[in-house]
Write a protein that holds these residues in place. Structure first.
Motif, PDB file in Angstrom:
ATOM      1  N   UNK A   1     -39.399 -31.703  37.718  1.00  0.00           N
ATOM      2  CA  UNK A   1     -40.230 -31.728  38.913  1.00  0.00           C
ATOM      3  C   UNK A   1     -41.195 -32.896  38.908  1.00  0.00           C
ATOM      4  N   UNK A   2     -41.442 -33.471  40.089  1.00  0.00           N
ATOM      5  CA  UNK A   2     -42.410 -34.548  40.254  1.00  0.00           C
ATOM      6  C   UNK A   2     -43.742 -33.969  40.708  1.00  0.00           C
ATOM      7  N   UNK A   3     -44.822 -34.628  40.330  1.00  0.00           N
ATOM      8  CA  UNK A   3     -46.148 -34.174  40.717  1.00  0.00           C
ATOM      9  C   UNK A   3     -46.437 -34.440  42.188  1.00  0.00           C
ATOM     10  N   UNK A   4     -47.234 -33.554  42.785  1.00  0.00           N
ATOM     11  CA  UNK A   4     -47.644 -33.728  44.181  1.00  0.00           C
ATOM     12  C   UNK A   4     -48.820 -34.690  44.258  1.00  0.00           C
TER      13      UNK A   4
ATOM     14  N   UNK B   1     -34.782 -24.940  39.353  1.00  0.00           N
ATOM     15  CA  UNK B   1     -35.518 -23.841  38.718  1.00  0.00           C
ATOM     16  C   UNK B   1     -36.626 -23.421  39.689  1.00  0.00           C
ATOM     17  N   UNK B   2     -36.287 -22.545  40.592  1.00  0.00           N
ATOM     18  CA  UNK B   2     -37.159 -22.185  41.701  1.00  0.00           C
ATOM     19  C   UNK B   2     -38.522 -21.678  41.221  1.00  0.00           C
ATOM     20  N   UNK B   3     -39.590 -22.177  41.867  1.00  0.00           N
ATOM     21  CA  UNK B   3     -40.929 -21.707  41.586  1.00  0.00           C
ATOM     22  C   UNK B   3     -41.582 -22.327  40.373  1.00  0.00           C
ATOM     23  N   UNK B   4     -40.943 -23.318  39.747  1.00  0.00           N
ATOM     24  CA  UNK B   4     -41.516 -23.912  38.539  1.00  0.00           C
ATOM     25  C   UNK B   4     -42.550 -24.982  38.845  1.00  0.00           C
TER      26      UNK B   4
ATOM     27  N   UNK C   1     -38.437 -27.918  38.551  1.00  0.00           N
ATOM     28  CA  UNK C   1     -37.528 -28.428  37.537  1.00  0.00           C
ATOM     29  C   UNK C   1     -36.107 -27.937  37.789  1.00  0.00           C
ATOM     30  N   UNK C   2     -35.237 -28.098  36.786  1.00  0.00           N
ATOM     31  CA  UNK C   2     -33.842 -27.678  36.927  1.00  0.00           C
ATOM     32  C   UNK C   2     -33.460 -26.795  35.748  1.00  0.00           C
TER      33      UNK C   2
ATOM     34  N   UNK D   1     -41.761 -28.109  35.752  1.00  0.00           N
ATOM     35  CA  UNK D   1     -42.067 -28.449  37.130  1.00  0.00           C
ATOM     36  C   UNK D   1     -43.233 -29.424  37.190  1.00  0.00           C
ATOM     37  N   UNK D   2     -43.458 -30.014  38.363  1.00  0.00           N
ATOM     38  CA  UNK D   2     -44.585 -30.919  38.545  1.00  0.00           C
ATOM     39  C   UNK D   2     -45.836 -30.164  38.955  1.00  0.00           C
TER      40      UNK D   2
END
Length: 998
Positions: free
Chosen positions: A863-866, A905-908, A919-920, A989-990
């Motif tokens: 995941x990338x950061x917001x 990877x939903x919700x990470x 993420x994945x 995740x981000x």
């Protein structure tokens, strides 16, 4: 081809309009040549299609057959489906114009159809069309009154001039330029932006660009075609009478097509020692024709159901073929050859042309059977010769701006011209739906069909001696237009080097995952242009080149000679990143002196060491991680030193040598070939412009990047103060601390890493070159505009990195994880100091597996950061890596594994006003016992959120046993994985940005 509405899928609509244009110019412009050099063979010139519309430009190539690709990226989205090979660049008539950081910038932002360019009278944006209006190349009197809020007014020349005047007053780049010079500069830059993909389409694949004709269409294309053809060295331009709507015209002539394809796994040709194939063995003969006939019947029936007669259907048969042990398949059409293995003959010929070599000793395999059933569309007859009628009577006179300034030019209406008429440029010709600008020295002839056949004259001699005379007389003064053009040329050369490397390499790592970088350097080793490949290579490659220059020129060493190519990978001593990243460096000579360097760095999937894949999770010494090369001449006196490099890679004392020697050697040869392509293109650039000018603009482009970074730092200091600080931690608790002090007057800054933890007994240590790369990437991102990637980005920066710290270790410790993990944390620390965005996954999730016969390596997305205005992207590689994952089909076909799961990877991702990316999850099961290793981070400490945003979830590495028991194996582990077991990797995740309630 045409397809019924009921069978039309969404993916087929992508670039369907430009595809119609390809059919249109293929059927109207590919004709016997009338060029004096070609007339004896009467062979048609290959044609480059140039389709310039309002918001983008599409380029393609035709040489008797429609060229298909099976993977394309359009608007950032990859699509794997058969499509025509069409390259799109964001530079059309509506492309917006900017002056940024000393550069003339065209696009990629578009004025769109609404509000459109300024001249549309709808409060639009300054665009390429406005430049053509101001320069008299687009004449409002010849356009309908359909503009303005009520769509009843003409194009607004005065408004366009006023917009350029405003730009002129507000930007220092425009100082000393008239409105016309400003507009003409943007036209030159737009032309170069559109030339770049044409060079890639031809030179990249081994075609001589000057041997082509340019077929120009689209509403805006004819205004630029002659100037672009001259820049490319093309001598012939075709403009169809329906050029403004050639895409629609092409659709009316398109074939009706049905394709059928099914996968295969068969051997077509068996290799014999010494080269070639055994013509007495045809393993697929018993089933091949039967399967092709079945597909042909199926495709033919489909066309018959659409109402076509069986007699009108033409069947084309194809085999999708590749060499054993490679992944680049080529679709080969059935030929009329009488040889015993006709498909193999054609495959080898095409493979050699595409990749520059053949692979002796490898069987040729069939991956797919494919049949294309075609009902040919309308075809045109070759136009008859026209009488010589001379020049027609002009319809009027006007003034238009060219390279020498304002010119009195004649205007002509196409409807008043007859076959045989010729027009000498400069001139402007009006078609009913397009305007054609005939540049100075060009001659247009009307064909018997009413099309225009334009001969393009080269205005200036490219004689090198004339440049030498000019260079002695004049000092090169920096010009923003030329700076913008050279920026495109330098980056285009680096990109073409990368494409050559991807084409000629063998390994999955380089050919499929694109884990490599290519770059150009000044004669002192300063980075000039690095194509957007792998960010973590940016600063490190410059250090590697400069080390080789110093090493070989030291007293007692043999020096650098023409025909030498150097190779190195040592992280601490030779400017490397980690040992699997091998750098190949080639000096460029001109009249016996070094003028530039080119280099390519590629990640080799195995170079020895204690574990397959050369990425051991628990290495503590550099020697555990594989072969280390401080300095070696890979090519000496023009000869590839295979024996010497083999000895280095294989014989590593008490540590195993490389497990993929054949791929290592092949990829090193590919890196040499990539460098050679850069040398050829740089020599060409010098031939066109002179050495002094090219050298000057290399330094100008570095200075431009420097000033962009200085300005960004000044702006930050003005808004947030002169000091910034941040700290983050590795999973083992080791801190990375950064204090930034900015000089608000000069834009210089000190990046002080005092407080960073000591080097560790492990492999997360990162040599200084990795920190330089992470910082140059971060600064480039923070500028927020498209600036050149070169050493200028670091010129304002002073580094203070404590000796024997995590970021400046001794030369014998493990560093393989520093390049892929610590680099990510350095980026997070820099971006946190500037409060730019939340943390991304902070990891590359390095997975390796193999045995004593092979090694495989991949990095896995997260995941990338917001940030303040954006949501974090999910399932992407972030920051220091820019590779892609291996296709599941290739992974399972080439390696003894099954890919059980691969998804988000939903919700990470962390929650917030803007959420972090997810993420994945990736699950792999071996088909025979393998050693699998995972080297990862962010398994203990979460990626931080920013400004009230929540952190992303940590990752997990799980071993699923045969009995269903699940074990968490931690962030760094290596061990045997047996059949029936699987490894599950859940990536972080981000972080989120801002409070969720805002």
């Amino acid at each position: 081809g045409l397809t019924p509405v009921n069978d039309f899928g969404g993916h087929q609509a992508i670039l369907s309009g430009p595809a119609g244009g390809v059919v249109g110019y293929a059927k109207t412009s590919y004709r016997p040549s009338v060029d004096k050099d070609q007339c004896k063979s009467n062979k048609p010139l290959p044609v480059i299609g140039f389709d310039m519309g309002g918001t983008s430009t599409d380029v393609s190539r035709y040489d008797g057959t429609l060229e298909l690709v099976f993977e394309t990226t359009t608007a950032g989205v990859s699509i794997q489906a058969p499509q025509l090979d069409i390259h799109t660049v964001a530079a059309g008539g509506g492309s917006r114009l900017f002056l940024q950081n000393g550069l003339f910038v065209v696009g990629p932002e578009s004025a769109k159809a609404h509000p459109g360019p300024v001249c549309y009278r709808k409060n639009g944006y300054l665009a390429v069309t406005d430049a053509n209006v101001v320069l008299g190349r687009v004449i409002p009197d010849h356009f309908p009154n359909i503009f303005g809020p009520n769509e009843d007014e003409p194009l607004d020349l005065a408004g366009a001039r006023e917009a350029f005047q405003k730009l002129q007053m507000e930007n220092t780049e425009a100082e000393g330029r008239s409105v016309e010079e400003l507009a003409y500069g943007f036209i030159q830059v737009a032309n170069e932006a559109m030339c770049r993909p044409i060079r890639n389409l031809t030179q990249m694949r081994g075609f001589d660009i000057t041997s082509h004709a340019l077929a120009c269409f689209g509403g805006a294309g004819p205004q630029h075609a002659c100037a672009m053809a001259r820049a490319l060295g093309i001598k012939k331009v075709y403009v169809h009478r329906y050029g403004g709507v050639l895409s629609a015209y092409g659709l009316s002539m398109a074939d009706a097509v049905v394709e059928e394809q099914e996968p295969a796994k068969e051997v077509y040709a068996v290799a014999v020692s010494g080269g070639g194939f055994d013509e007495n063995i045809d393993p697929s003969a018993s089933t091949r024709e039967e399967r092709l006939q079945y597909l042909a019947k199926k495709a033919c029936l489909s066309l018959m159901k659409q109402g076509y007669s069986e007699d009108s259907v033409v069947i084309e048969k194809y085999l999708n073929m590749r060499y054993q042990g490679t992944d680049n398949a080529i679709m080969i059409k059935e030929s009329n050859s009488t040889s015993a293995l006709p498909y193999a003959e054609k495959f080898v010929e095409q493979y050699h042309r595409e990749f520059g070599f053949e692979l002796d000793g490898r069987d040729i395999l069939i991956d797919d059977f494919r049949v294309r059933a075609v009902v040919p569309g309308k075809s045109l007859q070759t136009p008859a010769a026209s009488p010589q009628l001379g020049s027609p009577t002009p319809a009027g006179k006007t003034k238009a701006y060219f390279e020498n300034g304002w010119e009195d030019v004649s205007t002509y209406n196409m409807e008043d011209m007859k076959p045989g008429h010729t027009i000498q440029g400069p001139a402007i010709i009006f078609q009913s739906i397009s305007t054609i600008v005939l540049e100075i020295g060009c001659v247009a002839a009307v064909t018997s069909d009413g099309d225009l056949d334009i001969d393009v004259a080269q205005l200036h001699s490219n004689d090198a001696a004339s440049f030498a005379d000019d260079e002695r007389e004049a000092e090169i003064i920096e010009d923003p237009v030329q700076l913008s053009i050279f920026a495109h040329r330098f980056m285009g050369i680096a990109e073409q080097m990368g494409r050559t490397l991807a084409r000629t390499a063998i390994s999955v790592n380089i050919k499929e995952r694109l884990d490599f970088s290519c770059a150009l350097f000044t004669k002192d080793g300063g980075l000039v242009a690095n194509a957007p490949h792998i960010p973590v290579h940016l600063g490190a490659m410059q250090s590697a080149v400069r080390f080789q220059v110093q090493y070989w020129n030291a007293e007692g060493r043999e020096g650098i000679k023409e025909g030498d190519v150097f190779v190195s990978n040592h992280p601490q001593l030779a400017g490397g990143s980690h040992l699997p990243d091998i750098t190949v460096i080639t000096p460029i000579f001109h009249e016996g002196k070094i003028i530039f360097f080119v280099a390519s760095r590629g990640h080799h999937s195995d170079i020895g060491g204690v574990s397959p894949g050369s990425m051991p999770p628990h290495s503590v010494n550099l020697k555990d991680e594989g072969a280390s090369i401080v300095a070696f001449k890979l090519v000496k006196d023009g000869k590839f030193q295979e024996e010497g490099i083999t000895d280095i890679l294989v014989n590593q004392g008490d540590v195993p040598g490389t497990r993929n020697l054949k791929d290592n050697i092949s990829d090193l040869r590919a890196q040499v070939a990539a460098n050679n392509s850069g040398i050829r293109l740089l020599h060409q650039l010098v031939h066109e412009n002179g050495l002094k000018k090219v050298e000057a603009y290399m330094h100008f482009i570095q200075h431009n990047a420097e000033m962009a970074v200085r300005n960004m730092l000044k702006e930050y200091a003005s808004a947030h103060g002169t000091r910034a600080h941040s700290i983050d931690y590795m999973d083992d608790g080791t801190p990375i601390e950064l204090t930034i002090e900015i000089d608000p007057k000069t834009g210089s800054a000190c990046f002080d890493f005092e407080g960073t933890g000591p080097q560790i007994l492990g492999n997360l240590n990162a040599p200084p070159a990795v920190t330089y790369s992470a910082v140059i990437y971060s600064l480039r991102s923070l500028v927020g505009q498209d600036i050149p990637l070169n050493q200028g980005c670091l010129s304002p920066i002073e580094f203070k990195i404590p000796a024997y710290s995590l970021l400046n270790p001794s030369d014998d410790v493990g560093v393989v994880g520093g390049n892929v993990l610590t680099s990510q944390r350095v980026v997070d620390v820099v971006l946190k100091a500037f409060k730019a965005c939340a943390a991304s996954q902070g990891c590359m999730n390095n997975l390796t597996f193999g045995d004593d016969r092979f090694g495989y390596y991949e990095t896995i997305a997260g995941g990338a950061g917001a940030g303040p205005t954006w949501e974090g992207r999910s399932g992407v590689h972030t920051h220091c890596t820019n590779t892609r994952i291996t296709d599941p089909e290739i992974l399972e076909r080439r390696y003894p594994v099954l890919l059980r799961r691969f998804g988000l990877r939903k919700g990470s991702g962390g929650n917030g006003k803007h959420k972090g990316g997810d993420g994945v999850i990736r699950e792999i099961e071996p088909l025979r016992p393998l050693v699998m290793s995972i080297l990862s981070e962010r398994r203990a400490l979460q990626p931080y959120g920013l400004n009230g945003g929540e952190p992303g979830m940590t990752g997990k590495n799980l071993l699923v046993k045969k009995d269903g028991v699940v074990l968490n194996i931690g962030s760094k582990r290596s061990g045997s994985l047996n059949v029936g077991e699987s490894l599950v990797i859940e990536t972080p995740g981000g972080g989120g940005y801002g409070k969720a309630t805002e």
